[in-house]
Design a protein around this motif. Structure first.
Motif, mmCIF file in Angstrom:
data_model
loop_
_atom_site.group_PDB
_atom_site.id
_atom_site.type_symbol
_atom_site.label_atom_id
_atom_site.label_comp_id
_atom_site.label_asym_id
_atom_site.label_seq_id
_atom_site.Cartn_x
_atom_site.Cartn_y
_atom_site.Cartn_z
ATOM 1 N N GLY A 136 8.461 0.781 -1.215
ATOM 2 C CA GLY A 136 7.698 -0.345 -0.683
ATOM 3 C C GLY A 136 6.208 -0.200 -0.941
ATOM 4 N N GLY A 137 5.696 1.017 -0.841
ATOM 5 C CA GLY A 137 4.280 1.254 -1.092
ATOM 6 C C GLY A 137 3.903 0.982 -2.528
ATOM 7 N N PHE A 138 4.727 1.444 -3.464
ATOM 8 C CA PHE A 138 4.412 1.180 -4.872
ATOM 9 C C PHE A 138 4.568 -0.297 -5.201
ATOM 10 C CE2 PHE A 138 5.156 5.798 -5.616
ATOM 11 C CZ PHE A 138 3.891 6.053 -6.117
ATOM 12 N N TYR A 139 5.552 -0.975 -4.596
ATOM 13 C CA TYR A 139 5.714 -2.413 -4.831
ATOM 14 C C TYR A 139 4.473 -3.168 -4.356
ATOM 15 C CZ TYR A 139 7.389 -7.174 -4.395
ATOM 16 O OH TYR A 139 7.508 -8.530 -4.486
ATOM 17 N N LEU A 140 4.001 -2.842 -3.149
ATOM 18 C CA LEU A 140 2.822 -3.531 -2.624
ATOM 19 C C LEU A 140 1.562 -3.156 -3.397
ATOM 20 C CD1 LEU A 140 3.446 -3.334 1.216
ATOM 21 C CD2 LEU A 140 3.583 -5.338 -0.261
ATOM 22 N N LEU A 141 1.511 -1.944 -3.913
ATOM 23 C CA LEU A 141 0.340 -1.504 -4.668
ATOM 24 C C LEU A 141 0.165 -2.285 -5.966
ATOM 25 C CD1 LEU A 141 -1.816 0.687 -4.287
ATOM 26 C CD2 LEU A 141 -0.428 2.171 -5.715
ATOM 27 N N LEU A 142 1.251 -2.820 -6.512
ATOM 28 C CA LEU A 142 1.192 -3.542 -7.774
ATOM 29 C C LEU A 142 0.935 -5.036 -7.594
ATOM 30 C CD1 LEU A 142 4.102 -1.773 -9.646
ATOM 31 C CD2 LEU A 142 1.665 -1.433 -9.941
ATOM 32 N N GLN A 143 0.712 -5.485 -6.379
ATOM 33 C CA GLN A 143 0.456 -6.906 -6.126
ATOM 34 C C GLN A 143 -1.006 -7.247 -6.415
ATOM 35 O OE1 GLN A 143 2.980 -9.033 -5.205
ATOM 36 N NE2 GLN A 143 4.235 -7.227 -5.634
ATOM 37 N N ARG A 144 -1.304 -8.540 -6.526
ATOM 38 C CA ARG A 144 -2.666 -8.971 -6.840
ATOM 39 C C ARG A 144 -3.528 -9.153 -5.594
ATOM 40 N NH1 ARG A 144 -3.236 -10.451 -12.142
ATOM 41 N NH2 ARG A 144 -5.181 -11.493 -11.654
ATOM 42 N N ALA A 145 -2.931 -9.375 -4.447
ATOM 43 C CA ALA A 145 -3.703 -9.557 -3.219
ATOM 44 C C ALA A 145 -4.165 -8.192 -2.693
ATOM 45 C CB ALA A 145 -2.868 -10.269 -2.170
ATOM 46 N N LEU A 146 -5.436 -8.111 -2.323
ATOM 47 C CA LEU A 146 -5.986 -6.818 -1.908
ATOM 48 C C LEU A 146 -5.404 -6.324 -0.584
ATOM 49 C CD1 LEU A 146 -9.717 -7.164 -2.937
ATOM 50 C CD2 LEU A 146 -7.960 -5.745 -3.953
ATOM 51 N N MET A 147 -5.054 -7.238 0.325
ATOM 52 C CA MET A 147 -4.461 -6.790 1.596
ATOM 53 C C MET A 147 -3.104 -6.138 1.358
ATOM 54 S SD MET A 147 -6.526 -6.951 3.978
ATOM 55 C CE MET A 147 -5.416 -6.467 5.254
ATOM 56 N N ARG A 148 -2.355 -6.652 0.406
ATOM 57 C CA ARG A 148 -1.073 -6.014 0.071
ATOM 58 C C ARG A 148 -1.305 -4.634 -0.545
ATOM 59 N NH1 ARG A 148 2.817 -10.863 -2.073
ATOM 60 N NH2 ARG A 148 2.642 -12.102 -0.185
ATOM 61 N N VAL A 149 -2.362 -4.501 -1.322
ATOM 62 C CA VAL A 149 -2.702 -3.193 -1.892
ATOM 63 C C VAL A 149 -3.047 -2.211 -0.769
ATOM 64 C CG1 VAL A 149 -4.368 -1.977 -3.336
ATOM 65 C CG2 VAL A 149 -3.423 -4.137 -4.100
ATOM 66 N N VAL A 150 -3.786 -2.696 0.231
ATOM 67 C CA VAL A 150 -4.143 -1.835 1.362
ATOM 68 C C VAL A 150 -2.881 -1.400 2.108
ATOM 69 C CG1 VAL A 150 -5.316 -1.783 3.593
ATOM 70 C CG2 VAL A 150 -6.449 -2.795 1.625
ATOM 71 N N PHE A 151 -1.965 -2.343 2.365
ATOM 72 C CA PHE A 151 -0.719 -1.982 3.039
ATOM 73 C C PHE A 151 0.099 -1.009 2.189
ATOM 74 C CE2 PHE A 151 -1.119 -6.139 5.428
ATOM 75 C CZ PHE A 151 -1.575 -5.514 6.571
ATOM 76 N N GLY A 152 0.052 -1.163 0.875
ATOM 77 C CA GLY A 152 0.754 -0.232 -0.012
ATOM 78 C C GLY A 152 0.190 1.173 0.085
ATOM 79 N N ILE A 153 -1.140 1.281 0.150
ATOM 80 C CA ILE A 153 -1.768 2.605 0.290
ATOM 81 C C ILE A 153 -1.387 3.241 1.619
ATOM 82 C CG2 ILE A 153 -4.022 3.741 0.594
ATOM 83 C CD1 ILE A 153 -3.509 3.179 -2.279
ATOM 84 N N VAL A 154 -1.361 2.430 2.674
ATOM 85 C CA VAL A 154 -0.991 2.956 3.998
ATOM 86 C C VAL A 154 0.456 3.449 3.978
ATOM 87 C CG1 VAL A 154 -0.588 2.297 6.396
ATOM 88 C CG2 VAL A 154 -2.690 1.618 5.258
ATOM 89 N N MET A 155 1.345 2.662 3.358
ATOM 90 C CA MET A 155 2.755 3.084 3.290
ATOM 91 C C MET A 155 2.912 4.358 2.462
ATOM 92 S SD MET A 155 4.839 -0.494 2.989
ATOM 93 C CE MET A 155 6.441 0.291 2.973
#
Length: 124
Positions: A18-37
């Motif tokens: 889930g973290g890597f999936y969110l990290l590859l998104q274009r929205a920065l908040m999703r990137v932040v959630f990916g880093i947290v995960m």
């Protein structure tokens, strides 16, 4: 392997994917959630490295039984690093949102121009 360890392994796999999936998104908040995960997945991975991590390092239960303090020190370091990166990314996302009122990363026109220059020309 006991059941809690198997559940932790599944949780680590879900957190990493889930973290890597969110990290590859274009929205920065999703990137932040990916880093947290990914940070939480790293901490759970460190817990899985030693079964005796649940034993306190200085106050061992049975005589001679003490845990290795290295995984606990690495988990604390990972927590601090994740917190620092999260606050930096939140500040960055807020600055981007103030400028565009949108947190999506735009396409870089200069990168596209440079990519067109490096593409090989057609031989036809």
């Amino acid at each position: 392997m006991t059941t809690p360890s198997f559940i932790l392994i599944i949780a680590v796999g879900v957190l990493y994917s889930g973290g890597f999936y969110l990290l590859l998104q274009r929205a920065l908040m999703r990137v932040v959630f990916g880093i947290v995960m990914l940070g939480h997945a790293a901490n759970l991975s460190l817990i899985l490295t030693d079964e005796a991590i649940t034993v306190p390092p200085l106050l061992g239960g049975a005589a001679g039984e003490m845990s290795d303090p290295l995984p606990q020190a690495m988990a604390l370091t990972a927590i601090v690093i994740t917190f620092g990166v999260t606050t930096f990314l939140l500040a960055l996302a807020y600055r981007v949102w103030l400028g565009d009122e949108n947190d999506e990363v735009p396409d870089d026109v200069e990168d596209r121009r440079i990519m067109r220059l490096t593409e090989p020309e057609d031989s036809s």
